[in-house]
Design an enzyme around this catalytic site. Structure first.
Site, mmCIF file in Angstrom:
data_model
loop_
_atom_site.group_PDB
_atom_site.id
_atom_site.type_symbol
_atom_site.label_atom_id
_atom_site.label_comp_id
_atom_site.label_asym_id
_atom_site.label_seq_id
_atom_site.Cartn_x
_atom_site.Cartn_y
_atom_site.Cartn_z
ATOM 1 N N HIS A 179 -9.213 -53.382 -10.624
ATOM 2 C CA HIS A 179 -9.946 -54.402 -11.397
ATOM 3 C C HIS A 179 -10.102 -53.987 -12.859
ATOM 4 C CE1 HIS A 179 -11.250 -55.997 -7.415
ATOM 5 N NE2 HIS A 179 -11.332 -54.707 -7.130
ATOM 6 N N SER A 300 0.911 -53.246 -40.222
ATOM 7 C CA SER A 300 0.425 -54.569 -40.598
ATOM 8 C C SER A 300 0.582 -54.721 -42.096
ATOM 9 C CB SER A 300 -1.046 -54.701 -40.210
ATOM 10 O OG SER A 300 -1.662 -55.696 -41.007
ATOM 11 N N LYS A 306 -3.294 -50.098 -39.275
ATOM 12 C CA LYS A 306 -2.733 -50.566 -38.000
ATOM 13 C C LYS A 306 -1.426 -49.881 -37.630
ATOM 14 C CE LYS A 306 -3.864 -53.842 -35.811
ATOM 15 N NZ LYS A 306 -3.914 -55.274 -36.120
ATOM 16 N N GLU A 313 4.687 -55.505 -26.818
ATOM 17 C CA GLU A 313 4.249 -56.912 -26.756
ATOM 18 C C GLU A 313 5.434 -57.841 -26.532
ATOM 19 O OE1 GLU A 313 1.049 -57.718 -29.921
ATOM 20 O OE2 GLU A 313 1.893 -55.782 -30.460
#
Ligand code: ARG
Length: 485
Positions: A179, A300, A306, A313
């Site tokens: 979970h 970024s 970043k 992704e």
């Protein structure tokens, strides 16, 4: 002569082909020279994507004409001229000097038309005892089969990277989740080996699909076979198939090989997507378990701090189009009466999109896993949080006090509640505090509350104990080294 047709959105329908008169339709002749003919050509032509099958198409034609000559259906001289001409066509396509024509619809007609220019009239004999229906079924099978073999090799490469990193991190403790809540401590190596197992099943599915697809439809002709004395066993063998397909209707109707391969591909994509999602989580500053190399990170344009896991992704994102491709072909096929229908031309783009994208995902994943760095300290600290050793405490109660597990579960729950109220880990409770819940607890309990001890204790077959992980990782590395792909 029609003028180029504009879409309602103003886009010119005629796209993607240079150096030809897009309005002259050699297939349909004068009758279709008007505007709608351009639309017809646009919707009908597949050369824009099936040109990818040129090599398979030429291999198939060479096998076919060799067989025709052997069977006395065409002369040896014609067959030799055709085979030589086909080699020249292949050379031109390979060199990039071949002009593909949309007016010629598809790869079959493009190749044959050029062949006629090269060898003259004899070229017309190539299409004896075959049809574009069995041709495309053969070409596409060959392409899917080659692609399956390439994907299989890439899966093995990824498994090797995962198993090597697993061996390296057999004892690197990390939190195991259910979970997405801290559940029990595990090791990073054990976690990576889970993916090795998943990918092994993926290989099994591809191998299974490959076995079934490896039958040759060539010679089924349009749908009913042919009256010429062809030898389908010969062409099947020449193209590396195990045997010819047994029913001519099935041969030109069947796209199971595409559906099965895309189904296997969709499952692989789901597996890669889960790993990608974990990488995305693990490399957030909040988790901080791993760091992707510079080679697999992006920055970024506005936030200098970043380091984005774009490749992970994209692997996660591409699962969408791969699953979509399976859906597209399933839905495409579901209402088709036997045998061939032009709808089936729509089977190729999903496969041509999905399978190369899957290949890219496998390569990107191998790259990311291969050189990511692990923050073992951070993982270990996280492994101990969230009362991850509560099961170890319950097991101690069962083992030492002979308590039934259900009772031990209850007692442990109360102890966890106590620690939670005090906002400390289980190991930071005093013996007295624990004894207030269960007086028979003694200080040997503390030995099981540490995460390293916890993972070491899980020695059951398939369990997370580092010795077990090491053994499994070595077994995989040995096995994968022996795998020829
Ligand atoms: N381009 C066609 C396809 O991909 C080839 C077969 C065409 N057959 C036909 N009868 N029009 O399905």
């Amino acid at each position: 002569m029609a003028s180029a047709m504009k879409t309602p959105l103003g886009r010119n329908w005629v796209t993607g082909f240079s150096g030809e008169d897009v309005m002259s339709n050699k297939m349909w002749g004068g009758r279709f020279e008007t505007g709608p003919a351009a639309i017809m050509e646009e919707i009908n032509a597949s050369i824009g994507f099936d040109r990818r099958l040129w090599r398979q198409d030429i291999d198939g034609s060479k096998a076919h004409v060799t067989m025709l000559a052997r069977q006395g259906i065409v002369t040896e001289a014609d067959a030799a001229a055709i085979a030589k001409g086909l080699d020249q066509v292949a050379g031109e396509i390979e060199a990039g000097s071949f002009t593909f024509s949309r007016a010629l619809e598809d790869i079959h007609m493009n190749v044959e038309s050029r062949l006629r220019e090269i060898v003259g009239e004899a070229a017309g004999r190539l299409h004896t005892a075959r049809s574009r229906n069995d041709q495309i079924a053969t070409d596409f099978r060959l392409w899917v089969r080659d692609t399956v073999d390439e994907l299989d090799g890439q899966i093995v490469a990824l498994q090797k990277v995962l198993a090597a990193r697993a061996l390296e991190h057999a004892a690197t403790v990390m939190p195991g989740f259910t979970h997405l809540q801290s559940a029990q401590p595990t090791t990073f190596g054990h976690h990576l080996l889970a993916y090795v197992e998943m990918l092994a099943r993926d290989r099994g599915r591809l191998a299974d699909a490959r076995k079934r697809m490896n039958e040759c439809p060539l010679g089924a002709a349009a749908l009913c076979g042919t009256s010429f004395p062809i030898d389908r066993h010969m062409t099947a063998a020449a193209l590396g198939f195990d045997r010819p397909t047994a029913n001519s209707l099935d041969s030109v109707s069947d796209r199971d090989f595409a559906m099965e391969t895309l189904a296997a591909a969709a499952i692989i994509a789901v597996h890669l997507s889960r790993l990608a999602e974990e990488i995305v989580l693990w490399c957030t500053p909040q988790f901080g378990f791993v760091r992707l190399s510079d080679a697999f990170s992006t920055g970024s344009s506005i936030m200098p701090q970043k380091r984005n896991p774009d490749a992970a992704e994209l692997v996660r994102g591409k699962a969408g189009r791969i699953i979509g491709a399976l859906n597209a072909v399933l839905v495409l096929m579901k209402g088709l009466p036997l045998s061939y229908a032009k709808d089936m031309q729509e089977d190729k783009e999903p496969a041509f999109d999905a399978l190369p994208n899957l290949s890219l995902c496998l390569a990107a994943m191998a790259g990311m896993i291969g050189d990511l760095t692990v923050d073992a300290k951070q993982m270990k600290a996280a492994a101990g949080s969230g009362y991850a050793t509560a099961t170890d405490l319950a097991d101690w109660l069962v083992r030492t006090l002979k308590m039934p597990f259900r009772d031990a579960h209850h007692v442990t729950g109360r102890i966890v509640g106590l620690a939670s109220a005090k906002r400390v880990g289980l190991e930071r409770l005093t013996l007295e505090e624990m004894q207030a819940v269960e007086p028979r607890i003694d200080d040997s309990i503390f030995a099981v509350l540490g995460v390293a001890k916890s993972v070491r204790s899980r020695t059951s077959y398939g369990g997370t104990a580092p010795d077990n992980v090491r053994r499994q990782a070595k077994r995989w590395l040995r096995q994968l080294a022996r795998t020829s792909v």
